[in-house]
Design a protein around this motif. Structure first.
Motif, PDB file in Angstrom:
ATOM      1  N   PHE A  46       0.848  -1.198   0.000  1.00  0.00           N
ATOM      2  CA  PHE A  46       0.000   0.000   0.000  1.00  0.00           C
ATOM      3  C   PHE A  46       0.878   1.241   0.000  1.00  0.00           C
ATOM      4  O   PHE A  46       2.059   1.187   0.339  1.00  0.00           O
ATOM      5  N   THR A  47       0.288   2.351  -0.402  1.00  0.00           N
ATOM      6  CA  THR A  47       1.050   3.590  -0.487  1.00  0.00           C
ATOM      7  C   THR A  47       1.236   4.236   0.875  1.00  0.00           C
ATOM      8  O   THR A  47       2.330   4.635   1.243  1.00  0.00           O
ATOM      9  N   GLY A  48       0.168   4.355   1.619  1.00  0.00           N
ATOM     10  CA  GLY A  48       0.222   5.036   2.904  1.00  0.00           C
ATOM     11  C   GLY A  48      -1.133   5.621   3.233  1.00  0.00           C
ATOM     12  O   GLY A  48      -2.159   4.952   3.129  1.00  0.00           O
ATOM     13  N   VAL A  49      -1.141   6.913   3.577  1.00  0.00           N
ATOM     14  CA  VAL A  49      -2.371   7.561   4.026  1.00  0.00           C
ATOM     15  C   VAL A  49      -3.455   7.562   2.951  1.00  0.00           C
ATOM     16  O   VAL A  49      -4.648   7.578   3.265  1.00  0.00           O
ATOM     17  N   LEU A  50      -3.056   7.477   1.680  1.00  0.00           N
ATOM     18  CA  LEU A  50      -4.062   7.456   0.611  1.00  0.00           C
ATOM     19  C   LEU A  50      -4.955   6.229   0.696  1.00  0.00           C
ATOM     20  O   LEU A  50      -6.071   6.231   0.186  1.00  0.00           O
ATOM     21  N   ASN A  51      -4.459   5.170   1.326  1.00  0.00           N
ATOM     22  CA  ASN A  51      -5.203   3.916   1.390  1.00  0.00           C
ATOM     23  C   ASN A  51      -5.848   3.665   2.748  1.00  0.00           C
ATOM     24  O   ASN A  51      -6.326   2.559   2.996  1.00  0.00           O
ATOM     25  N   HIS A  52      -5.863   4.665   3.615  1.00  0.00           N
ATOM     26  CA  HIS A  52      -6.262   4.387   4.996  1.00  0.00           C
ATOM     27  C   HIS A  52      -7.701   3.905   5.103  1.00  0.00           C
ATOM     28  O   HIS A  52      -8.020   3.076   5.960  1.00  0.00           O
ATOM     29  N   ARG A  53      -8.591   4.382   4.236  1.00  0.00           N
ATOM     30  CA  ARG A  53      -9.992   3.951   4.314  1.00  0.00           C
ATOM     31  C   ARG A  53     -10.133   2.458   4.052  1.00  0.00           C
ATOM     32  O   ARG A  53     -10.711   1.709   4.845  1.00  0.00           O
ATOM     33  N   ALA A  54      -9.594   2.018   2.934  1.00  0.00           N
ATOM     34  CA  ALA A  54      -9.745   0.612   2.551  1.00  0.00           C
ATOM     35  C   ALA A  54      -8.874  -0.298   3.411  1.00  0.00           C
ATOM     36  O   ALA A  54      -9.290  -1.404   3.756  1.00  0.00           O
ATOM     37  N   LEU A  55      -7.672   0.153   3.753  1.00  0.00           N
ATOM     38  CA  LEU A  55      -6.747  -0.697   4.502  1.00  0.00           C
ATOM     39  C   LEU A  55      -7.339  -1.104   5.848  1.00  0.00           C
ATOM     40  O   LEU A  55      -7.270  -2.270   6.250  1.00  0.00           O
ATOM     41  N   LEU A  56      -7.936  -0.161   6.550  1.00  0.00           N
ATOM     42  CA  LEU A  56      -8.521  -0.461   7.854  1.00  0.00           C
ATOM     43  C   LEU A  56      -9.666  -1.457   7.726  1.00  0.00           C
ATOM     44  O   LEU A  56      -9.777  -2.404   8.513  1.00  0.00           O
ATOM     45  N   LYS A  57     -10.513  -1.248   6.735  1.00  0.00           N
ATOM     46  CA  LYS A  57     -11.656  -2.145   6.549  1.00  0.00           C
ATOM     47  C   LYS A  57     -11.207  -3.555   6.191  1.00  0.00           C
ATOM     48  O   LYS A  57     -11.705  -4.549   6.735  1.00  0.00           O
TER      49      LYS A  57
END
Length: 298
Positions: free
Chosen positions: A97-108
């Motif tokens: 993952f890239t970082g903060v750009l993916n925070h929505r999907a990564l957490l889910k």
């Protein structure tokens, strides 16, 4: 071909140093070299280029590595299934993952995997740009990755996760910090903070395309891989950043997100994986991804 030969090959391939690989395998270096030679003879090709100073994988070695890892993973899964043969899904997944750009999907996604398949070991690799993610998926060092869409790869499958409208992250003292939907062209005189040129970032491409369509070529004051660190540089007054509105909840102190006017431009967030056959764990993850998507992640 023996399992221990594959273990030795993977250790040398990852360490690129026979001494370090021998220490990792808790064996002497000479027997390790003999094992690698046996493996190469059984395959009929060299897997490493050796010199007095370095060890490198040959083209055949690069091709063989993901398959060797897959074999060892299947062996481990077989051993686990015998100990607990009740249909549980085991395995390891490496996720880029890239970082903060993916925070929505990564957490889910990580929460869904943990809750549904606690036996799956999920290893997260951060700061992976789209182009690098595609290369690592093809090499087998990543199982799945978040990417920006579209990609040009013909060797990976992708799925659109969600879209986010672009805006600007600016210092709170910026003249347009509280403007009502300013046009992107109004930032033409500002220095921009972007991902590195040539790093394979869809975000960089989106930024340059949008500025060109707005009638200017941005002056880039700083290039940085991590989008959150880019926003920290915005707070320090180094420049402004063109980012999707998903970052609004996590912009650092001293900055604000400004929604842009004009025709909306979106960043397309996607999930990517290799077209090669994957593990049971990867298939289980993709099934979870479909369920999460149905749960209104878009």
């Amino acid at each position: 071909m023996e399992i221990r030969w594959l273990e030795a090959f993977i250790a040398v391939a990852e360490e690129l140093h026979f001494g370090n690989a021998a220490i990792r395998l808790r064996m002497a270096q000479s027997p390790l070299s003999q094992v690698i030679r046996k493996l190469e003879r059984s395959l009929g090709t060299k897997l490493f280029i050796r010199s007095t100073r370095s060890v490198e994988l040959t083209a055949a070695g690069h091709s063989f590595l993901p398959h060797a890892r897959a074999v060892l993973e299947e062996v481990e899964l077989a051993q686990r299934s015998v100990k607990d043969p009740d249909g549980k899904v085991y395995g390891k997944l490496t996720f880029g993952f890239t970082g903060v750009l993916n925070h929505r999907a990564l957490l889910k996604f990580t929460r869904a995997v943990r809750d549904t398949y606690p036996q799956i070991e999920l290893s997260l690799v951060g700061r992976v740009m789209t182009q690098d993610a595609i290369a690592q998926l093809d090499a087998g060092t990543l199982d799945l990755a978040f990417v920006g869409l579209p990609t040009e790869s013909t060797r990976t499958e992708t799925r659109l996760l969600f879209r986010e409208r672009f805006g600007m992250v600016v210092p709170i003292e910026h003249p347009l910090a509280h403007a009502d939907h300013p046009e992107l062209s109004m930032f033409a005189e500002d220095p921009f903070i972007t991902p590195p040129i040539g790093a394979g970032s869809v975000l960089y491409d989106d930024t340059m395309r949008a500025c060109a369509e707005a009638g200017f070529q941005p002056f880039i004051s700083q290039q940085i891989t991590d989008p959150y660190m880019g926003m920290m540089l915005v707070a320090a007054g180094v420049g402004v950043a063109y980012l999707p509105d998903g970052v609004k909840p996590v912009v650092p102190p001293g900055t604000t997100f400004v929604s842009l006017g004009g025709d909306p431009v979106y960043m397309n967030h996607g999930l990517a994986w290799s077209k090669r056959g994957g593990s049971v764990a990867r298939d289980a993850f993709l099934e979870i991804a479909s369920e999460v998507l149905e749960d209104h992640i878009m």
